[in-house]
Design an enzyme around this catalytic site. Structure first.
Site, PDB file in Angstrom:
ATOM      1  N   LEU A 132      -3.033  -4.808  12.246  1.00 29.27           N
ATOM      2  CA  LEU A 132      -2.214  -5.209  11.101  1.00 29.27           C
ATOM      3  C   LEU A 132      -0.875  -4.476  11.104  1.00 29.27           C
ATOM      4  O   LEU A 132      -0.747  -3.402  11.680  1.00 29.27           O
ATOM      5  CB  LEU A 132      -2.950  -4.881   9.798  1.00 29.27           C
ATOM      6  CG  LEU A 132      -4.352  -5.477   9.658  1.00 29.27           C
ATOM      7  CD1 LEU A 132      -5.000  -5.015   8.357  1.00 29.27           C
ATOM      8  CD2 LEU A 132      -4.301  -7.000   9.715  1.00 29.27           C
ATOM      9  N   TYR A 166     -15.162   4.541  16.404  1.00 28.99           N
ATOM     10  CA  TYR A 166     -14.732   3.772  15.224  1.00 28.99           C
ATOM     11  C   TYR A 166     -15.241   2.329  15.322  1.00 28.99           C
ATOM     12  O   TYR A 166     -15.849   1.794  14.383  1.00 28.99           O
ATOM     13  CB  TYR A 166     -13.200   3.833  15.171  1.00 28.99           C
ATOM     14  CG  TYR A 166     -12.499   2.852  14.279  1.00 28.99           C
ATOM     15  CD1 TYR A 166     -12.621   2.921  12.898  1.00 28.99           C
ATOM     16  CD2 TYR A 166     -11.664   1.868  14.829  1.00 28.99           C
ATOM     17  CE1 TYR A 166     -11.944   2.017  12.085  1.00 28.99           C
ATOM     18  CE2 TYR A 166     -10.978   0.980  14.024  1.00 28.99           C
ATOM     19  CZ  TYR A 166     -11.122   1.055  12.651  1.00 28.99           C
ATOM     20  OH  TYR A 166     -10.450   0.170  11.847  1.00 28.99           O
ATOM     21  N   GLY A 223      -5.645  -2.819   1.483  1.00 23.33           N
ATOM     22  CA  GLY A 223      -6.220  -2.920   0.140  1.00 23.33           C
ATOM     23  C   GLY A 223      -5.172  -3.172  -0.924  1.00 23.33           C
ATOM     24  O   GLY A 223      -5.371  -3.983  -1.840  1.00 23.33           O
ATOM     25  N   GLY A 256      -5.196   1.628  -0.248  1.00 20.44           N
ATOM     26  CA  GLY A 256      -4.686   1.741   1.113  1.00 20.44           C
ATOM     27  C   GLY A 256      -3.727   0.618   1.461  1.00 20.44           C
ATOM     28  O   GLY A 256      -3.299  -0.154   0.599  1.00 20.44           O
TER      29      GLY A 256
HETATM   30  N1  LIG Z   1      -4.639  -1.330   9.898  1.00 22.09           N
HETATM   31  C1  LIG Z   1      -5.124  -2.106  10.843  1.00 22.09           C
HETATM   32  O1  LIG Z   1      -4.443  -2.409  11.838  1.00 22.09           O
HETATM   33  C2  LIG Z   1      -6.514  -2.672  10.725  1.00 22.09           C
HETATM   34  C3  LIG Z   1      -6.907  -3.619  11.691  1.00 22.09           C
HETATM   35  C4  LIG Z   1      -8.177  -4.161  11.603  1.00 22.09           C
HETATM   36  C5  LIG Z   1      -9.039  -3.779  10.589  1.00 22.09           C
HETATM   37  N2  LIG Z   1      -8.616  -2.872   9.665  1.00 22.09           N
HETATM   38  C6  LIG Z   1      -9.561  -2.502   8.607  1.00 22.09           C
HETATM   39  O2  LIG Z   1      -8.959  -2.796   7.361  1.00 22.09           O
HETATM   40  C7  LIG Z   1      -9.375  -1.848   6.393  1.00 22.09           C
HETATM   41  C8  LIG Z   1      -8.182  -1.225   5.720  1.00 22.09           C
HETATM   42  O3  LIG Z   1      -7.411  -0.533   6.698  1.00 22.09           O
HETATM   43  P1  LIG Z   1      -5.975   0.061   6.352  1.00 22.09           P
HETATM   44  O4  LIG Z   1      -5.157  -0.034   7.561  1.00 22.09           O
HETATM   45  O5  LIG Z   1      -5.506  -0.517   5.075  1.00 22.09           O
HETATM   46  O6  LIG Z   1      -6.330   1.599   6.163  1.00 22.09           O
HETATM   47  P2  LIG Z   1      -5.820   2.652   5.057  1.00 22.09           P
HETATM   48  O7  LIG Z   1      -4.454   2.372   4.593  1.00 22.09           O
HETATM   49  O8  LIG Z   1      -6.100   3.994   5.633  1.00 22.09           O
HETATM   50  O9  LIG Z   1      -6.778   2.358   3.861  1.00 22.09           O
HETATM   51  C9  LIG Z   1      -8.119   2.739   3.901  1.00 22.09           C
HETATM   52  C10 LIG Z   1      -8.468   3.364   2.578  1.00 22.09           C
HETATM   53  O10 LIG Z   1      -9.821   3.822   2.684  1.00 22.09           O
HETATM   54  C11 LIG Z   1      -9.962   4.802   1.718  1.00 22.09           C
HETATM   55  N3  LIG Z   1     -10.941   5.792   2.155  1.00 22.09           N
HETATM   56  C12 LIG Z   1     -10.917   6.538   3.293  1.00 22.09           C
HETATM   57  N4  LIG Z   1     -11.960   7.378   3.292  1.00 22.09           N
HETATM   58  C13 LIG Z   1     -12.636   7.158   2.135  1.00 22.09           C
HETATM   59  C14 LIG Z   1     -13.786   7.734   1.554  1.00 22.09           C
HETATM   60  N5  LIG Z   1     -14.470   8.722   2.155  1.00 22.09           N
HETATM   61  N6  LIG Z   1     -14.206   7.271   0.353  1.00 22.09           N
HETATM   62  C15 LIG Z   1     -13.520   6.288  -0.272  1.00 22.09           C
HETATM   63  N7  LIG Z   1     -12.433   5.711   0.219  1.00 22.09           N
HETATM   64  C16 LIG Z   1     -11.991   6.148   1.408  1.00 22.09           C
HETATM   65  C17 LIG Z   1      -8.619   5.475   1.470  1.00 22.09           C
HETATM   66  O11 LIG Z   1      -8.467   5.457   0.075  1.00 22.09           O
HETATM   67  P3  LIG Z   1      -7.442   6.380  -0.789  1.00 22.09           P
HETATM   68  O12 LIG Z   1      -6.105   5.756  -0.571  1.00 22.09           O
HETATM   69  O13 LIG Z   1      -7.939   6.258  -2.164  1.00 22.09           O
HETATM   70  O14 LIG Z   1      -7.534   7.775  -0.218  1.00 22.09           O
HETATM   71  C18 LIG Z   1      -7.648   4.571   2.200  1.00 22.09           C
HETATM   72  O15 LIG Z   1      -6.567   4.177   1.406  1.00 22.09           O
HETATM   73  C19 LIG Z   1     -10.268  -0.856   7.128  1.00 22.09           C
HETATM   74  O16 LIG Z   1     -11.599  -1.203   6.933  1.00 22.09           O
HETATM   75  C20 LIG Z   1      -9.894  -1.033   8.576  1.00 22.09           C
HETATM   76  O17 LIG Z   1     -10.951  -0.705   9.427  1.00 22.09           O
HETATM   77  C21 LIG Z   1      -7.362  -2.314   9.703  1.00 22.09           C
END
Ligand SMILES: NC(=O)c1ccc[n+]([C@@H]2O[C@H](COP(=O)([O-])OP(=O)(O)OC[C@H]3O[C@@H](n4cnc5c(N)ncnc54)[C@H](OP(=O)(O)O)[C@@H]3O)[C@@H](O)[C@H]2O)c1
Length: 304
Positions: free
Chosen positions: A162, A132, A13, A10
């Protein structure tokens, strides 16, 4: 050390995986297509295959206000189940450390600014992102309870909103910054934005967040949640003007006040992260936005 990054494909990640590789680690990148972590059997198989000593749990179902409003049940269920499975399997497999990404959406709707970790439980989150945020907050309780009962070394971090290269630019699910960039790069005359522009937010550049996760993994072993942010608050209106300037958008910005604003104010007290593991964000919003816009333009038309 054997390192697993859930959600490693992601947005956050992929930046964390990059930094892990730069420092010589060879992380096991868990993808949803291979391991659906909402399913116990898949999660169990991941821990069997990877035998992790350190887990970064970043997998989540996330999105902006629109996606949260459309998927309250799914976001609650998926984020709760993934967190519970990762904690329980970390316990069963004697994993040395679990670093979990929480979210600023876990804070009460009217938290005094800047948000202190001590205020996390002093009220109900903003309604649009409560399912959430509460699912994530429940994983914090799980981490603390597992530490108390089983000695599981699980830590919980609360990143600000982010942004950065490889963010989600799909307007159906994106957060505010990629939505602004996409709309302003594509439009000439006008862009219509949700709400009235009055809410404030704090934005953390994705590479800075990844660095914070690594510092916490190396140096912090406590039960208390820790904010990761910049402590710089900006209104959505000022943000829109900054993105307009940086993208060269000269049209009109129209505010659709019939759409929700989301939480009124968000800005984090970042002193705990500095004190406990020496984390300080380094990228200014202007620089981070410029890099993100540059990446987006270079990636067109393949950006999500
Ligand atoms: N973006 C923000 O502004 C923000 C702010 C604060 C906290 N966060 C936290 O940071 C983390 C990463 O967020 P992000 O923005 O990078 O989100 P993202 O790009 O959507 O990445 C999350 C990843 O989770 C994986 N995922 C979703 N459902 C799944 C499942 N059922 N089983 C296994 N993997 C699964 C997906 O993997 P695949 O790619 O393999 O499908 C996806 O790439 C999250 O925990 C989020 O809550 C994000």
């Amino acid at each position: 050390m054997r390192v697993v990054v859930t959600g490693g494909g992601g947005f956050l990640g992929s930046h964390l995986v990059e930094q892990l590789r730069q420092r010589g680690d060879d992380p096991f990148v868990a993808r949803r297509a291979d391991y659906d972590l909402t399913r116990w059997d898949d999660a169990e198989r991941l821990f069997r295959d990877a035998q992790p000593e350190l887990v970064f749990h970043l997998a989540a179902e996330v999105g902006g206000i629109g996606a949260n409003r459309a998927n309250p049940g799914r976001y609650w269920y998926a984020n709760l189940m993934m967190g519970a499975h990762v904690l329980e399997l970390s316990r069963l497999n004697g994993v040395g450390k679990v670093v979990t990404a929480g979210t600023v959406c876990a804070y009460p709707k009217f938290t005094p600014v800047p948000f202190s970790e001590d205020d996390l439980w002093n009220g109900y989150p903003e309604e649009t992102n409560a399912p959430y945020g509460i699912a994530k907050k429940s994983v914090l309780v799980g981490a603390q309870s597992y530490r108390a009962q089983y000695g599981t070394n699980a830590i919980f971090l609360l990143p600000a909103n982010l942004y950065g290269p490889r963010d989600n630019f799909d307007l159906q699910t994106s957060h505010v910054i990629p939505a602004l960039i996409r709309k302003m790069v594509a439009a000439e005359d006008e862009v219509v934005l949700w709400g009235d522009g009055s809410p404030t937010r704090e934005f953390l550049y994705v590479d800075d967040c990844a660095e914070g996760l690594l510092l916490a993994a190396d140096r912090y072993d406590g039960a208390e949640p820790v904010n990761l942010g910049t402590s710089e608050e900006i209104s959505i209106r000022d943000l829109a003007e900054l993105v307009a300037e940086l993208t060269g958008f000269g049209g009109e910005i129209v505010w659709d006040a019939s759409m929700p604003n989301g939480q009124p104010r968000r800005s984090l007290d970042v002193s705990r992260a500095k004190q406990l593991f020496g984390f300080e964000a380094r990228t200014s919003l202007r620089d981070g936005l410029a890099r993100t816009i540059e990446w987006y333009r270079a990636s067109l038309p393949v950006a999500r």
